[in-house]
Each structure stands twice: as C-alpha cells, then as structure tokens.
Design a protein around this motif. Structure first.
Motif, mmCIF file in Angstrom:
data_model
loop_
_atom_site.group_PDB
_atom_site.id
_atom_site.type_symbol
_atom_site.label_atom_id
_atom_site.label_comp_id
_atom_site.label_asym_id
_atom_site.label_seq_id
_atom_site.Cartn_x
_atom_site.Cartn_y
_atom_site.Cartn_z
ATOM 1 N N UNK A 107 0.831 -1.210 0.000
ATOM 2 C CA UNK A 107 0.000 0.000 0.000
ATOM 3 C C UNK A 107 0.858 1.249 0.000
ATOM 4 N N UNK A 110 2.579 1.790 -3.351
ATOM 5 C CA UNK A 110 1.738 2.395 -4.395
ATOM 6 C C UNK A 110 1.536 3.882 -4.135
ATOM 7 N N UNK A 113 4.515 5.618 -5.225
ATOM 8 C CA UNK A 113 4.601 5.542 -6.680
ATOM 9 C C UNK A 113 3.790 6.641 -7.368
ATOM 10 N N UNK A 114 2.781 7.214 -6.678
ATOM 11 C CA UNK A 114 2.035 8.346 -7.250
ATOM 12 C C UNK A 114 2.995 9.485 -7.568
ATOM 13 N N UNK A 117 7.454 7.430 -10.311
ATOM 14 C CA UNK A 117 7.188 6.158 -10.965
ATOM 15 C C UNK A 117 8.349 5.216 -10.696
ATOM 16 N N UNK A 118 8.056 4.017 -10.271
ATOM 17 C CA UNK A 118 9.098 3.039 -10.008
ATOM 18 C C UNK A 118 9.393 2.880 -8.525
ATOM 19 N N UNK A 120 7.367 2.001 -6.338
ATOM 20 C CA UNK A 120 6.692 0.792 -5.895
ATOM 21 C C UNK A 120 7.606 -0.430 -6.000
ATOM 22 N N UNK A 171 -1.893 18.883 -7.226
ATOM 23 C CA UNK A 171 -1.866 18.116 -8.469
ATOM 24 C C UNK A 171 -3.132 18.381 -9.283
ATOM 25 N N UNK A 375 -10.139 7.820 -11.280
ATOM 26 C CA UNK A 375 -9.334 7.706 -10.054
ATOM 27 C C UNK A 375 -10.118 7.061 -8.914
ATOM 28 N N UNK A 379 -8.322 3.157 -10.301
ATOM 29 C CA UNK A 379 -7.032 3.032 -9.625
ATOM 30 C C UNK A 379 -7.176 3.196 -8.119
ATOM 31 N N UNK A 380 -8.368 3.576 -7.641
ATOM 32 C CA UNK A 380 -8.598 3.784 -6.207
ATOM 33 C C UNK A 380 -7.636 4.805 -5.619
ATOM 34 N N UNK A 382 -8.022 7.707 -4.179
ATOM 35 C CA UNK A 382 -9.114 8.535 -3.659
ATOM 36 C C UNK A 382 -8.639 9.923 -3.293
ATOM 37 N N UNK A 384 -6.593 11.877 -5.118
ATOM 38 C CA UNK A 384 -6.713 12.731 -6.295
ATOM 39 C C UNK A 384 -8.173 12.875 -6.720
#
Lengths: 415, 352
Positions: A107, A110, A113-114, A117-118, A120, A171, A375, A379-380, A382, A384
């Motif tokens: 968790x 992820x 990772x927002x 990138x990478x 994760x 964002x 979103x 992708x869940x 929540x 964003x």
C-alpha cells in the motif's frame, strides 16, 4: 412572623409556575427538534458526511507516517542534500521487513509511486529481501537496488513525513509539491487537470446557452397555450425526462452515427454527399447534452411565466410600447428568477456529466467527472479523486452567490 | 438547491458507491462475482448452476466491473461480500501482495502442469483467455491488413481506426508495429526513449483514431462502416460473426488477457471456493463453455473438445505463438510502476 410563610408561599408559587412553564416550553422545543431530526440526520448522512469525507481524502496522507514510521522519524533531521547514513538505512530496512510481513508495504509502495514512478518496485524489491539483509544495511540496500543511491527517493520519503498533504489538491490544479514544501508547475506532459476543468466549464456554458435559446420560446409557448394544449406540450417535455439518461445517450448514438438517421436523411435529400461527422466529437456532445438537460430549463421558466399576468403586456402596449420593447422591459425582467434557476440547474448538472461525453465525445471532449471516476473506481487513488471533486465543488460554490444576486433566495420554484 | 446537491453527490458518487457496496453482509450463501452480461449468463449455465446443483447448495452471484475501489472498501471495512471473483492481472497481483486473496494450494485444484502457463499464478487460476487483436470488415476495408504494422500505415490503408481508449495494450501494439520484438516490449517501454517511440508511432495515425470505451463498440463500428479496422476482443468479433457479419481477425502480435479466479482470504467459504475451482477446471466443462462463448480456456486438455469452427476464432495454438501475455511478470510490474504517470501523459496526449 406570619408574613414570611405567606411570602414564602407566594415565592414558591411563582417559582413552580416558572419552572412548569419552562418545562413545558422545553418539551415543546424538544418536540420541534424531534420533528426536525430526520431532516438533520438526512443532511448529515447524505450531505455533510460525503463532502466531509471527500475533503478528508483530498488531504489525508497516512500511509508513509503509519506504515514506515522508523524511517520517517530517522529522516526528520536529514538535510536532504546527501545520501542518508547507516542509521536511516537501518530504519528503512526494519520498516520494509515489518511492512512486508504484515502486508502494508504494497500500500505504501503504491502511494509513493504516485509521486515517483518506479518507487513501488524499488520498495517491494527491498521488502522481499529485507528479512535476510545483514548490517551494514546501507551496502545491503544499495546492492539490492542501486536506486537507493538517488536523492529523489529519499526526498520523496521525507516530503511525506506528515499525516496531511497538499499534494493532491495541488496536483488537481497542475502544480507539483516538492519535498521541501516549495511548489512548482507540473511537467508539461502531466498538465491535464486545468485544461480539463476549463473544458468542463466551457461545455457546461455552451450547453446552458443552447438550453436557454431553445427552452425560452418553448416555455413561453406552453405558458400561453390553451390549457389542453399546454398539458400535451408539458407531457412532451416530461416524457424524455422520465427516460433513463443512458437510454437517451444510446439513442443519440444511433441517431448521429455515420450511417444514422440524420446522415441517411441528409444524403437521401441530396443535401450532403459524404456523411457528416456528428458523433465522437464536440458537436455530438453539445447536441445530446442539450437535449438531456432541456427540461431543467423549460420547467422553472414555465412555472415563472405562468405566474405573470397577461395584463402586464397589455398595459405596456396601451402605454405605447412596441411589442419588442414591452417584452424586453416588462415581460423578460419578470422571467429572470425562472431563467436564473433554469440556467443554474442546467449549468451545475452539466458540470457533473460523465457518461454522455464518454460515449458520444472523442478524446478531447471528456469532462472532469471522467477523471474523477477513473481515479475513484479504477485506480482507487481517492486522494486525487477527492481533490478533483473539491475543485469542481469550489467552482459551483463560486456560482451560487452569483445566482443569489440575480434570482434572490426565493427565486427557484420548480413546478 | 436540492438539484445542485444531487449534482455534488454525482461528483462523489463513485467514492460513495464503493463504500456502499461493502455494506454489512454476515452469514450468506457462497457468492461468485463475474463480469455480467451474456458472458456471465453463459458461465451460469455451464459452471455456477450445475456446481450448486451437484453440491446441493445455493450459489449467489454478483457483478464486478474492474478496478480496485471495491477491494479497497473491503479492506477498510473487513466485509467480504464475495467468496470468489474474476479479476484482471493488475488487481490479482495487488490483492495477492496485500493479502486479500488466498495463496492457492494447487493440490486441491489440479496439477499446475495441466494449465497453460498464463493461467497459473500464485493467487489465481485462469478463467478465460481473451485476445485483443486487429479486426476488419472485408466489405468496407480498402485493403486487408497483413500485419500489425499495416494498422499503423495510413498510406497503405487509409480511413478511421477504432482503438481502445486505454494506454494499456495500445502502447504495446504501437511498439510491436514499430518492429519491437514481443519479448522486448517492456524493456523498451521502460526507457524514456522507448515510451516516446510508442507515442510517436501512435501520432502517425492519431488523426484517424476513433476511441472505443466498451468492447461492444468495435464490432458495431466495423459493421456500420464507421471504421475500416479496429482493435477488438476476439469474443466480440466471434459473436458478431455468429450474427452473420463476416468480420475478419488478424492474429499477428495479438495481446492476451487471462483473467483469474481468486478466493478471498477470511471468507467463510474458502473450502467451497476450492471445490468450485476444481469443478471449473474440468476440460470438458470448459470446452462446452467455449463452444458457447468464444474465449480460450486455461486447461490444456480443453482444446480436444472444442469444435473446429470455434477453434478458428480462438486465441489458442498457432494464433498465440507471437502473442503478448499481459499477465507475464514484466508487463504487470511495468504497469503497476508506471500507470499513474502514463495515464496523465496519455490523457494530455489524447486531448492535444
């Protein structure tokens, strides 16, 4: 001596009366509250709680603080300029070990990772091996994945060391929160949210305008038609209103497509040679949304127009006003409350449209609700999704006082 | 203001729906969730109903439409409204890592070797093999595509193309059309230059792309002549052909999706879940489903019982020799690592 008891008695008399009065008043008040309770509960359950939770999701940032507590604490005094020392690495490996065992590491991976990138795969790779790693942990971690030698990962960890964050809200308006708290514009290929918001506002505006131009004469006609005809006309407005939005959208696909009714008719009449592109572009979105929202314009307009006595126009004419002038100076101003209500209804509902642009629009006709749905459900993310909903909510909040100015608080009457 | 309140709720509805879906469920019958529609009707006929009858139990059903939101709600509330569900690979890996699904004990289902490779995973057993490929309508196409490269060649085949509105799969098609070998796709895409290359390839046909959202749109547009070619799911094309439309499929470099059955950890019906998986993986039963609904099956033996006409439209045998399996590790890892960033870039690119 005999007076005192009398006075005393009188005193107790008034006190009990006052007490009784107060008690009965309280009872009445409680009864009133009890009558209001269902409404209050309803408002709390379906208005305050959802909006509150959306607000909460848009700023909540519990993952790193609760799931990587040791490294969060160890990074508190880190300057952010050099790769951290052994103590921080040891904290990281311990957190990764614990997180991998209790299943929280995926968790938080992820979540990080927002932002990078990478991140994760870096954290998960480290977590899988953490149990077998031996000190010195710095060497062990770098041997497992050399990305731990890059500042960006450490800075992102440090930047998420608080349980609340402005990351999602920023964002949502194409800004990027840096690890040290400064704010930058997002990279060009990531800037999608402002553009999408402006497009959403614009589509809703055009649809509202179209509804006004088409709906005003219709409402006028219904309001001034003989009662029997008016009933039929109202039914014609309401019938599509009772049909599911999805069905009406699907119907427009059939009507507008390349080999659809409109194109077949135009070609059959020899008006065009090639079928017109009426669907999978903005034109189709405007047409179908206008059709779907038209009743929301016609009904409030009709209800206000119905209340305008015909004598007013006659009086204006008898005083020498030409029809156009009488209409503009006498009739139109009286319909303003209905117009404001209709415009606000159409505009606000249009802002939240999702399925119609998704099925009838092209790549550049999607509205904000499309992103929110992506979103929220896919992708869940929540955070964003919540932030984007807040942005949309803020736009509506700005509109409401404007509406008040034009229509007044009691301006909206529906039917 | 009641109407605008409704609209506000629309904006948060998705989030709410997730929470509501997790509503209190206590003791209940064995529940399977699948993807609904004619697909689930066919599953009911061949698997759910006979399984329940054979065990003398009631099998309840629900519908799952993809994404993580419902699983997130389950994690947060602890509710388990389903016992068995059909998931896609990214949710499979995520749920397996986060401990939401049972790690399968294969001795209770069947030997791993009896299933095709993409159908076996730590927490999941393959349900169906679905292929995304290029399809065209011989009545409308000005030329027939001989390879994936032709799909991206406007000079050779002019006209609109239907493409799925999703970077997943579409970027892979673009790279393979640009000459990248199927096994190197993610190695290339993992670099900035490689990702740019995929977008550049898509740029060459962007003006002629018509994006589809739902699988049913692709055959519809091919039949109506809205597009000359389209990417599509093989089952949808096969279904259109059963209705007599005569669409064609091009198998070179098609992309495979093998959805998996998973069992929820903590469910009170884990044992029944295993029994269902064992029941499901019987080759004859799988073949009977496939003869009805043209998606490939995980059991290697199933092909023996599938009719030749159905085989011709199935991602099996020679049709998948150069296919890309989206369940393979580098694919799942790539998308879990990069989907957030690529989604934004994709959206920005699409709107340009």
């Amino acid at each position: 001596m005999t007076i005192a008891p009398v006075a005393d008695d009188a005193l107790t008399g008034t006190t009990t009366l006052r007490l009784r009065l107060r008690r009965s008043e309280r009872r009445r008040r409680l009864r009133a509250y009890a009558l209001m309770a269902p409404l209050v509960l309803f408002l709390v359950a379906f208005f305050a709680v959802p909006i509150g939770s959306v607000l909460y999701f848009s700023v909540a940032n519990p993952e790193v603080v609760t799931m990587l507590p040791r490294v969060t604490a160890a990074l508190r005094d880190w300057d952010g300029e050099t790769i951290p020392d052994e103590a921080v690495f040891a904290a990281l490996i311990e957190d990764a070990r614990v997180g991998y065992a209790d299943r929280t590491l995926p968790k938080v991976s992820l979540r990080l990772n927002y932002e990078v990138s990478g991140f994760r795969s870096l954290l998960m790779r480290t977590g899988r091996k953490a149990k077998r790693m031996k000190p010195p942990y710095k060497e062990a971690a770098l041997a497992r994945d050399e990305r731990w030698g890059e500042l960006i990962y450490w800075r992102t960890l440090k930047g998420n060391g608080a349980p609340v964050t402005a990351h999602y809200l920023l964002q949502a308006v194409d800004l990027d929160l840096q690890w040290d708290g400064s704010v930058q514009r997002a990279r060009p290929e990531q800037r999608i949210y402002i553009q999408n918001l402006l497009r959403t506002l614009w589509i809703a505006f055009v649809v509202t305008l179209a509804c006004f131009l088409l709906g005003y004469p219709v409402a006028y006609m219904i309001a001034n038609a003989p009662p029997r005809l008016a009933k039929v006309l109202i039914l014609m407005v309401l019938l599509p209103f009772w049909t599911s939005l999805l069905v009406r959208t699907a119907a427009w696909v059939i009507v507008l497509q390349k080999a659809g009714i409109v194109n077949d008719a135009l070609i059959g009449l020899g008006l065009v040679e090639e079928p017109l592109a009426l669907i999978f572009n903005r034109t189709g979105v405007y047409i179908s949304m206008t059709h779907i929202l038209l009743p929301f314009m016609i009904l409030p307009l009709y209800s206000v127009m119905k209340g305008i006595p015909p004598e007013h126009m006659r009086a204006a004419a008898s005083l020498g006003a030409a029809p156009a002038r009488a209409f503009l100076r006498v009739y139109f101003p009286q319909t303003l409350p209905g117009l404001a209500a209709g415009c606000l209804l159409v505009y606000v509902i249009a802002l939240g449209f999702y399925i119609t642009p998704a099925l009838i629009g092209g790549g550049s006709d999607q509205m904000l609700a499309y992103l929110i749905a992506e979103f929220a459900t896919n992708t869940a993310n929540w955070g964003l999704a919540g932030a984007l909903a807040i942005v949309l909510l803020a736009c509506i909040a700005v509109l409401y006082p404007l509406y008040h100015r034009f229509a007044g608080a009691g301006g909206m009457k529906l039917g | 203001m009641t109407m605008s309140k409704t609209t506000l709720r629309l904006a948060v509805a998705a989030g709410l729906a997730g929470l509501m879906a997790a509503g209190a469920v206590q003791a209940r019958d064995f529940t399977i969730s699948s993807w609904g529609g004619g697909y689930q009707d066919s599953q009911r006929k061949h698997f759910f109903k006979p399984f329940g009858d054979s065990k003398g139990i009631k099998v309840l059903e629900d519908t799952y439409l993809g994404g993580w939101a419902q699983f997130k709600a389950m994690q947060e509330t602890g509710n388990r409204p389903w016992d068995v569900v059909q998931v896609e690979n990214s949710e499979l890996i995520r749920g397996c890592e986060e401990g939401l699904f049972v790690k399968l004990d294969w001795s209770r289902i069947g030997p791993k070797s009896s299933y095709i490779e993409p159908a076996v995973s730590e927490c999941g057993l393959g349900v169906v093999v679905v292929s995304q490929l290029v399809a065209w309508n011989p009545k409308n196409a000005k030329a027939q595509p001989n390879g994936i490269a032709d799909f991206f060649d406007l000079a050779k085949i002019p006209g609109k193309r239907g493409v799925r509105s999703d970077p997943k799969g579409t970027l892979e098609f673009a790279l393979m059309a640009d000459g990248v070998d199927v096994k190197d796709v993610y190695k290339v895409m993992n670099t900035k230059a490689g990702l740019d290359r995929a977008f550049a390839k898509l740029d060459t046909i962007k003006s002629q792309i018509q994006w589809w959202e739902a699988g049913a749109q692709a055959p519809e547009w091919l039949v109506s002549g809205d597009v000359v070619m389209s990417t599509a799911y093989n089952g949808r094309i096969a279904k259109a052909n059963k209705d007599g439309h005569g669409l064609k499929m091009m198998w070179q470099n098609n992309i495979l999706y093998v959805d998996k059955w998973v069992i929820f950890k903590g469910s009170e019906h884990v044992d029944t879940g295993y029994e269902f998986l064992k029941y499901f993986s019987d080759p004859k039963r799988e073949a009977a489903f496939t003869n009805d609904y043209t998606y490939g099956q995980p059991n290697r033996e199933a092909v023996k019982y599938i009719t030749p006409e159905v085989m011709a439209a199935l991602p099996a045998g020679d049709h998948i020799k150069d296919a890309l399996d989206t369940g393979r590790e580098d694919s799942v890892e790539f998308w879990l690592d990069n989907s957030d960033e690529i989604f934004e870039r994709w959206t920005a690119w699409k709107a340009k």
